[in-house]
Design an enzyme around this catalytic site. Structure first.
Site, PDB file in Angstrom:
ATOM      1  N   ARG A 124       0.842  -1.196   0.000  1.00 53.03           N
ATOM      2  CA  ARG A 124       0.000   0.000   0.000  1.00 53.03           C
ATOM      3  C   ARG A 124       0.881   1.251   0.000  1.00 53.03           C
ATOM      4  NH1 ARG A 124      -5.315  -1.700   3.421  1.00 53.03           N
ATOM      5  NH2 ARG A 124      -6.511  -1.883   1.535  1.00 53.03           N
ATOM      6  N   GLN A 129      -1.116   2.701  -5.820  1.00 51.80           N
ATOM      7  CA  GLN A 129      -2.523   2.983  -5.491  1.00 51.80           C
ATOM      8  C   GLN A 129      -3.496   2.496  -6.557  1.00 51.80           C
ATOM      9  OE1 GLN A 129      -3.038   7.067  -4.334  1.00 51.80           O
ATOM     10  NE2 GLN A 129      -2.611   6.579  -2.196  1.00 51.80           N
ATOM     11  N   ASP A 132      -4.463  -1.107  -6.155  1.00 53.76           N
ATOM     12  CA  ASP A 132      -4.965  -1.489  -4.834  1.00 53.76           C
ATOM     13  C   ASP A 132      -6.392  -2.047  -4.934  1.00 53.76           C
ATOM     14  OD1 ASP A 132      -5.684  -1.742  -2.210  1.00 53.76           O
ATOM     15  OD2 ASP A 132      -5.108   0.277  -1.611  1.00 53.76           O
ATOM     16  N   SER A 135      -8.588  -2.046  -1.544  1.00 57.26           N
ATOM     17  CA  SER A 135      -9.304  -0.804  -1.227  1.00 57.26           C
ATOM     18  C   SER A 135     -10.507  -0.627  -2.146  1.00 57.26           C
ATOM     19  CB  SER A 135      -8.390   0.415  -1.376  1.00 57.26           C
ATOM     20  OG  SER A 135      -7.435   0.413  -0.364  1.00 57.26           O
ATOM     21  N   TYR A 231      -2.053  -0.854   8.524  1.00 55.20           N
ATOM     22  CA  TYR A 231      -3.026  -1.782   9.091  1.00 55.20           C
ATOM     23  C   TYR A 231      -3.003  -1.716  10.616  1.00 55.20           C
ATOM     24  CZ  TYR A 231      -3.449  -4.018   4.524  1.00 55.20           C
ATOM     25  OH  TYR A 231      -3.692  -4.278   3.208  1.00 55.20           O
TER      26      TYR A 231
END
Ligand code: NAD
Length: 381
Positions: A124, A129, A132, A135, A231
């Site tokens: 991440r 991005q 990802d 997400s 996280y």
């Protein structure tokens, strides 16, 4: 010779998503030299993309054998045993491979000599991005969880002032304010509910408040529970035990509780005990997005909807599959971005000096590449 990328029909129960959509295929065929898409006949049907749409975009429709014989197979869900059997040494497979939840799959892929990229392991970092997928899917899941809750709740979400009386807004409590939780909060706010959010990472207070929700403060010092990857770290046992007790009055006040609390590679933390459900008003709704990892609620049954003490408790396992059009669009963007980064002149080129490839790679050259999964497998042995 072009690099062939196979897009199969998904074999997982209830899966409606597809790993590629025609508009993304068309764009990629124009921008990346030396690639060819082989799409299994009917692969896009459940996501409302016909074979003809894929053909118009420049893809070739193929049978299952040809698709699984491609140089690289791009999937949504993990390959089944039968699908792994169709693959050969040196091939590449990318998709959600459940590395920390089903490490045995990594062993099978390594034994087959397949290079595999797990979307869950994409680091991440800002450069990754657009890759990802976690997400992207969590965001859909959070939105859908609120919609499902509103559908089940025998009440309005918004405040209503009518000639027949005033309706108070529903109280919605969201436990776990990561990507899914924040989207659930934003959706519940838009529907007019009074929204409360809770998480153990410090950064979430501001995020919850910026969406117009109230942060739930518990008398428990969790410190900063965020790890380097963004996280949450697991709470110490004593705090883990106090959390459900302290949350209970907030749960009892809620008409809807949406839970999303997860710690990667660990069972989901228990946040809602049986007595908390009992304290809720009949007709209330709990949507437990942590159901695939054991659930945040003691009553949750994975993949089922049950009623306990008059409270409806849903344990969905794949809410993004309820929205296959946008789920496939977003997923296709993430997986093709990952693939594209490692295609060079019609060849897929593993690059272990690149932290994205190194991070996402689950198996390579007959071995499990990911250290954490390797450790899990050696502990199992
Ligand atoms: P996740 O799905 O693993 O967990 C969901 C949430 O549960 C997290 O917010 C976590 O803090 C929370 N949680 C865990 N244990 C809990 C407990 N006992 N009580 C209450 N809450 C608990 O996480 P996620 O949504 O995939 O990601 C978490 C965060 O990672 C994001 O909010 C973001 O800050 C960060 N992130 C960064 C990037 C990036 O930099 N590219 C991308 C995505 C996410």
């Amino acid at each position: 010779m072009a690099l062939t990328i196979g897009i199969p029909c998904e074999s997982g129960a209830g899966e409606t998503r597809v790993a590629l959509i025609p508009s993304i295929a068309e764009r990629m065929l124009k921008s990346v030299d030396g690639i060819k898409f082989l799409v299994e006949a009917g692969a896009g049907d459940t996501a409302f993309h016909s074979d003809a749409d894929f053909e118009d975009a420049g893809c070739q429709i193929a049978d299952r054998e040809a698709v699984f014989g491609a140089d690289l197979v791009a999937k949504v869900g993990p390959p089944s045993g039968e699908e792994i059997a169709m693959m050969r040494e040196g091939q590449v497979v990318a998709g959600f491979l459940r590395p920390l939840d089903e490490p045995g799959l990594a062993r099978s892929l390594a034994e087959k000599g397949v290079t595999s990229l797990a979307m869950e392991l994409v680091p991440r970092i800002s450069r990754a991005q657009k890759m990802d997928a976690l997400s992207a899917m969590s965001s859909l899941g959070g939105y859908r969880a609120t919609i499902v809750a509103a559908d089940r709740l025998p009440k309005f979400f918004p405040l209503l002032t009518t000639a027949a009386g005033t309706i108070r807004p529903a109280n919605v409590l969201v436990l776990g304010a990561g990507v899914a939780g924040l989207q659930a909060i934003a959706t519940a706010k838009r529907l007019g509910a009074k929204v409360f959010g809770y998480d153990i990472r410090d950064a979430t207070r501001e995020e919850i408040e910026s969406l117009g929700a109230k942060f739930v403060e518990l008398e428990i010092d969790v410190g900063d529970q965020e790890d380097e990857g963004g996280y949450a770290r697991e709470l110490e046992r004593e705090k883990q035990e106090r959390q459900p007790e302290l949350l209970q009055p907030h749960i009892a006040d809620a008409d809807v509780v949406i839970t999303t609390a997860l710690i990667p590679g660990r069972p989901a933390p228990l946040l809602i005990r049986e007595e908390a459900v009992e304290a809720m008003a009949p007709g209330s709704v709990i949507v437990d997005l942590a159901a695939p990892n054991g659930g945040n609620c003691a009553y949750t049954r994975t993949g089922e909807t049950i009623v306990e003490h008059g409270v409806t408790i849903l344990g969905p396992t794949n809410l993004p599959a309820d929205m296959p059009v946008h789920a496939s669009q977003l997923y296709a963007k993430t997986i093709t971005s990952l693939i594209e980064a490692f295609v060079d002149d019609g060849t897929f080129t593993p690059d272990f000096d690149d932290e994205i490839f190194d991070g996402a790679c689950l198996t390579h050259d007959g071995a499990v590449h990911n250290e954490r999964v390797r450790d899990m497998l050696s502990q199992e042995a």
